[in-house]
Design an enzyme around this catalytic site. Structure first.
Site, PDB file in Angstrom:
ATOM      1  N   ASN A   6      54.047 -36.580  56.830  1.00 47.29           N
ATOM      2  CA  ASN A   6      55.411 -37.099  56.650  1.00 47.29           C
ATOM      3  C   ASN A   6      56.212 -36.751  57.901  1.00 47.29           C
ATOM      4  O   ASN A   6      56.594 -35.602  58.100  1.00 47.29           O
ATOM      5  CB  ASN A   6      56.031 -36.448  55.398  1.00 47.29           C
ATOM      6  CG  ASN A   6      57.501 -36.794  55.238  1.00 47.29           C
ATOM      7  OD1 ASN A   6      58.004 -37.731  55.862  1.00 47.29           O
ATOM      8  ND2 ASN A   6      58.200 -36.041  54.406  1.00 47.29           N
TER       9      ASN A   6
ATOM     10  N   LYS B 131      59.146 -37.615  58.692  1.00 48.53           N
ATOM     11  CA  LYS B 131      60.594 -37.547  58.461  1.00 48.53           C
ATOM     12  C   LYS B 131      61.324 -38.373  59.528  1.00 48.53           C
ATOM     13  O   LYS B 131      60.832 -39.416  59.924  1.00 48.53           O
ATOM     14  CB  LYS B 131      61.054 -36.095  58.432  1.00 48.53           C
ATOM     15  CG  LYS B 131      60.186 -35.237  57.502  1.00 48.53           C
ATOM     16  CD  LYS B 131      60.809 -33.947  57.149  1.00 48.53           C
ATOM     17  CE  LYS B 131      59.809 -33.137  56.331  1.00 48.53           C
ATOM     18  NZ  LYS B 131      60.375 -32.038  55.604  1.00 48.53           N
TER      19      LYS B 131
ATOM     20  N   HIS C  39      60.758 -37.551  47.327  1.00 43.64           N
ATOM     21  CA  HIS C  39      60.725 -36.335  48.145  1.00 43.64           C
ATOM     22  C   HIS C  39      61.995 -35.534  47.870  1.00 43.64           C
ATOM     23  O   HIS C  39      63.065 -36.113  47.649  1.00 43.64           O
ATOM     24  CB  HIS C  39      60.635 -36.730  49.628  1.00 43.64           C
ATOM     25  CG  HIS C  39      60.339 -35.558  50.518  1.00 43.64           C
ATOM     26  ND1 HIS C  39      61.304 -34.653  50.876  1.00 43.64           N
ATOM     27  CD2 HIS C  39      59.185 -35.134  51.100  1.00 43.64           C
ATOM     28  CE1 HIS C  39      60.756 -33.720  51.648  1.00 43.64           C
ATOM     29  NE2 HIS C  39      59.470 -33.989  51.803  1.00 43.64           N
TER      30      HIS C  39
ATOM     31  N   GLU D 130      63.969 -34.066  49.715  1.00 47.41           N
ATOM     32  CA  GLU D 130      65.098 -34.384  50.607  1.00 47.41           C
ATOM     33  C   GLU D 130      65.806 -35.655  50.149  1.00 47.41           C
ATOM     34  O   GLU D 130      67.021 -35.783  50.274  1.00 47.41           O
ATOM     35  CB  GLU D 130      64.598 -34.490  52.065  1.00 47.41           C
ATOM     36  CG  GLU D 130      64.240 -33.119  52.621  1.00 47.41           C
ATOM     37  CD  GLU D 130      63.202 -33.127  53.732  1.00 47.41           C
ATOM     38  OE1 GLU D 130      62.916 -34.186  54.298  1.00 47.41           O
ATOM     39  OE2 GLU D 130      62.670 -32.025  54.027  1.00 47.41           O
TER      40      GLU D 130
ATOM     41  N   GLU E 234      55.409 -29.968  45.623  1.00 42.81           N
ATOM     42  CA  GLU E 234      56.122 -29.475  46.796  1.00 42.81           C
ATOM     43  C   GLU E 234      57.245 -28.537  46.362  1.00 42.81           C
ATOM     44  O   GLU E 234      58.365 -28.996  46.090  1.00 42.81           O
ATOM     45  CB  GLU E 234      56.723 -30.651  47.574  1.00 42.81           C
ATOM     46  CG  GLU E 234      55.699 -31.594  48.153  1.00 42.81           C
ATOM     47  CD  GLU E 234      56.144 -32.135  49.497  1.00 42.81           C
ATOM     48  OE1 GLU E 234      55.394 -31.981  50.445  1.00 42.81           O
ATOM     49  OE2 GLU E 234      57.258 -32.676  49.599  1.00 42.81           O
TER      50      GLU E 234
ATOM     51  N   GLY F 100      59.564 -26.867  54.976  1.00 39.04           N
ATOM     52  CA  GLY F 100      60.224 -26.672  56.268  1.00 39.04           C
ATOM     53  C   GLY F 100      60.711 -25.248  56.489  1.00 39.04           C
ATOM     54  O   GLY F 100      61.475 -24.991  57.421  1.00 39.04           O
TER      55      GLY F 100
ATOM     56  N   SER G 183      55.074 -26.320  54.066  1.00 43.09           N
ATOM     57  CA  SER G 183      54.647 -25.463  55.182  1.00 43.09           C
ATOM     58  C   SER G 183      53.125 -25.350  55.296  1.00 43.09           C
ATOM     59  O   SER G 183      52.599 -24.279  55.596  1.00 43.09           O
ATOM     60  CB  SER G 183      55.298 -24.076  55.076  1.00 43.09           C
ATOM     61  OG  SER G 183      56.703 -24.192  55.205  1.00 43.09           O
TER      62      SER G 183
END
Ligand code: PEP
Length: 266
Positions: free
Chosen positions: A13, A15, A103, A105, A175, A181, A218
């Site tokens: 991904n 991003k 996701h 985010e 996740e 991150g 991560s």
């Protein structure tokens, strides 16, 4: 991974990173490094920003590389006055065969809800896009001990109204938000436990043995092997480490090595 019927899936991904030329160069470099990647053994999916979908898909076709292309999100609706969005048909038109849905985010910054996630999964399936459905708890939820309930509820909401016959076409990604991150990886055994919980949750509604369940948060070349060797982890959704072709290749190679030398059955 325990089931020979499920292939590893390693998805990157990107991003909001990479211009068109950077996306093309990355794809070429990854191809040169991961040439040995056998598409019968593992699925490798590149998820660039929407602007670079077509460029990556074009480069993959040109090289005949064993990579698939995925969108990072999309609208559930076919067309209309939805400024800034792309439709499922547009993602397909650009060469995508996968799409990341829900996701954290997107849920946090763009108001995605369980309902929009469910609608997008249905839209993806209607367009033959494989959805990679993200679920996972926040740090506060983990500390409050509600991880399992939260994740099971997200899974149930995601599959609401779906016929169990489509379960093999779904991919989930566990996740944990606190691991995305941040450099903090979930312990492999704990990640495996939650992935198994996702499978059990699906199994209450239909056969779940063919549904792939990835871990994301991560994942790096120095922890991927341990994560991928877990019984219920069928691959990885990789953010930061997927931006570097060398590191991403090492993660892919870990998956391929595990297929080539399966862990002895105990
Ligand atoms: C992600 O974006 O899905 C992700 C897991 O990111 P990272 O690998 O950087 O934690």
């Amino acid at each position: 991974m325990t089931s020979a019927a499920r292939r590893y899936l390693i998805a990157g991904n990107w991003k909001m990173y990479k211009t068109l030329d950077e996306a093309r160069d990355f794809t070429r470099q990854l191809y040169n490094q991961a040439k040995a990647a056998d598409s019968a053994l593992a699925d490798i999916v590149l998820c660039p920003p929407a602007t670079a979908l077509e460029r990556v898909a074009h480069t993959v076709r040109e090289l005949q590389a064993p990579f698939a292309v995925g969108a990072q999100t999309m609208e559930s609706r076919e067309q209309g006055a939805y400024t800034g969005e792309i439709s499922p048909g547009m993602a397909v038109d650009c060469g995508a065969t996968y799409v990341i849905i829900g996701h954290s985010e997107r849920r946090e910054y763009y108001n995605e809800t369980d309902a929009t996630v469910n609608a997008k999964i249905k839209a993806a399936l209607a367009h033959d896009l494989t959805p990679i459905i993200c679920v996972g708890e926040s740090l506060a939820q983990r500390e409050d001990g509600v991880t399992d309930d939260w994740v099971a509820q997200q899974v149930n909401a995601a599959i609401e109204g779906l016929d169990a016959a489509v379960f093999p076409k779904l991919t989930f990604a566990y996740e944990p938000i606190w691991a995305i991150g941040t450099g903090k990886t979930c312990e492999a055994a704990e990640a495996n436990r939650v992935c198994a919980l996702i499978r059990r949750t699906l199994a209450q509604r239909g056969a779940a043995q063919l549904t792939r369940i990835l871990y994301g948060g991560s994942v790096k070349p120095d922890n991927s092997r341990e994560l991928l060797s877990q019984s219920d982890i069928d691959g990885a959704l990789v953010g930061g480490a997927s931006l570097d072709p060398e590191g991403f290749t090492r993660i892919i190679n870990d998956a391929l090595a595990l297929v080539a030398q399966p862990a002895p059955v105990s």
